[in-house]
Design a protein around this motif. Sequence first.
Motif, PDB file in Angstrom:
ATOM      1  N   LYS A   1      27.970 -44.478  39.011  1.00  0.00           N
ATOM      2  CA  LYS A   1      29.136 -43.584  39.041  1.00  0.00           C
ATOM      3  C   LYS A   1      29.309 -42.896  40.392  1.00  0.00           C
ATOM      4  O   LYS A   1      30.414 -42.862  40.952  1.00  0.00           O
ATOM      5  CB  LYS A   1      29.002 -42.527  37.932  1.00  0.00           C
ATOM      6  CG  LYS A   1      30.190 -41.599  37.826  1.00  0.00           C
ATOM      7  CD  LYS A   1      30.012 -40.614  36.681  1.00  0.00           C
ATOM      8  CE  LYS A   1      31.202 -39.666  36.587  1.00  0.00           C
ATOM      9  NZ  LYS A   1      31.029 -38.678  35.485  1.00  0.00           N
ATOM     10  N   LYS A   2      28.233 -42.352  40.948  1.00  0.00           N
ATOM     11  CA  LYS A   2      28.330 -41.632  42.220  1.00  0.00           C
ATOM     12  C   LYS A   2      28.753 -42.561  43.349  1.00  0.00           C
ATOM     13  O   LYS A   2      29.567 -42.191  44.204  1.00  0.00           O
ATOM     14  CB  LYS A   2      26.988 -40.975  42.552  1.00  0.00           C
ATOM     15  CG  LYS A   2      26.634 -39.805  41.653  1.00  0.00           C
ATOM     16  CD  LYS A   2      25.326 -39.168  42.076  1.00  0.00           C
ATOM     17  CE  LYS A   2      24.974 -37.984  41.182  1.00  0.00           C
ATOM     18  NZ  LYS A   2      23.677 -37.358  41.580  1.00  0.00           N
TER      19      LYS A   2
ATOM     20  N   GLU B   1      32.445 -43.383  43.014  1.00  0.00           N
ATOM     21  CA  GLU B   1      33.271 -42.239  43.421  1.00  0.00           C
ATOM     22  C   GLU B   1      33.271 -42.064  44.940  1.00  0.00           C
ATOM     23  O   GLU B   1      34.272 -41.655  45.528  1.00  0.00           O
ATOM     24  CB  GLU B   1      32.775 -40.966  42.743  1.00  0.00           C
ATOM     25  CG  GLU B   1      33.033 -40.938  41.235  1.00  0.00           C
ATOM     26  CD  GLU B   1      32.428 -39.722  40.557  1.00  0.00           C
ATOM     27  OE1 GLU B   1      31.623 -39.015  41.213  1.00  0.00           O
ATOM     28  OE2 GLU B   1      32.747 -39.481  39.373  1.00  0.00           O
ATOM     29  N   ALA B   2      32.130 -42.384  45.581  1.00  0.00           N
ATOM     30  CA  ALA B   2      32.022 -42.235  47.036  1.00  0.00           C
ATOM     31  C   ALA B   2      32.633 -43.420  47.794  1.00  0.00           C
ATOM     32  O   ALA B   2      32.751 -43.370  49.020  1.00  0.00           O
ATOM     33  CB  ALA B   2      30.557 -42.074  47.433  1.00  0.00           C
TER      34      ALA B   2
ATOM     35  N   GLU C   1      27.952 -48.370  33.890  1.00  0.00           N
ATOM     36  CA  GLU C   1      28.801 -47.592  34.791  1.00  0.00           C
ATOM     37  C   GLU C   1      28.165 -46.265  35.183  1.00  0.00           C
ATOM     38  O   GLU C   1      28.291 -45.823  36.334  1.00  0.00           O
ATOM     39  CB  GLU C   1      30.159 -47.346  34.119  1.00  0.00           C
ATOM     40  CG  GLU C   1      31.179 -46.675  35.016  1.00  0.00           C
ATOM     41  CD  GLU C   1      32.521 -46.502  34.315  1.00  0.00           C
ATOM     42  OE1 GLU C   1      33.553 -46.737  34.957  1.00  0.00           O
ATOM     43  OE2 GLU C   1      32.520 -46.154  33.100  1.00  0.00           O
TER      44      GLU C   1
END
Length: 296
Positions: free
Chosen positions: A247-248, A251-252, A243
């Motif tokens: 992650k980025k 989130e985006a 993960e």
Amino acid sequence: MELKYLNTFRTIVETGSFTGAAEKLNYTQSTITFQIRQLEQELSVRLFEKTGRRMVLTKAGEHLIPYVDEVTQALEKLRSFENDLSRCRGDLQIGAGETLLCFRLPGILKEFQHQAPNARLFLRSMNCFDIRNELCNGTLDLGLLYEDTGGFNGNLVTYPFGKCPLVLVAAPAIKKACPDFITPGQTIPVPFIINEAQCIFRLLFEDYLRRKSIVLDHTIELWSIPTIKNLVINEVGISFLPEFSVKKELEAGELVEIPTDLPDPSLSAVLAHHKNKWISPLMQCFIDLCCSLSHP
């Protein structure tokens, strides 16, 4: 006794052949043969014998290995006698899994260079099984790997480097078209994009697919995590990754998670070294940094 003869002997053991040792040490094969003969004469034993087309260790050669390792460690201690890390010029051989190297190590490496600016760091991106094996045979000083590799047989000392959840990810359009990876017995028309065959999280997900009798279209095997992510973002297929490595993108909204039935989709990362390895000041510095800065 020439120390270089001992180094040649150990290199043959590590590489598995006279030819491999010659390539690694930049010697001719005749030089390797001469040095081993000289060492055998000094010890009055045969260290290697020819079996078929291969040279293999004799019992005497096997018994010599721990003595050579003791001499090597003693030399390392002499070279690292100066404990002031800012003046220490020692070498450090480190192997790391690619996801850990890309996403978890940069800050640690930056701080290590700050604390030990004169150290020479030899860093390799490696498969976790290879890291385990090279730690056990003494090729690496330290390894950063996922510990779910079949055990270390009591040969390694490990330090926790965090628990790493795994996620099945896809572009939003792919998830919309193929949302169900739980119902058994499916054929899902989407490629699986993942690292090489012995990648630990690939093995986990492929085992899950077998148990579920889920068949994907095909597998695209790549060696670059950033490339894998880019293809998944561009709707080429799905992937199963730590993960923290996506992650980025999650989130985006470039990637989304697809649910699975895996009870605990996670791996435990560790920093490891051989149990008999002498801990040099440089090694201790790196260990301390990993232990203090290991959380994502």
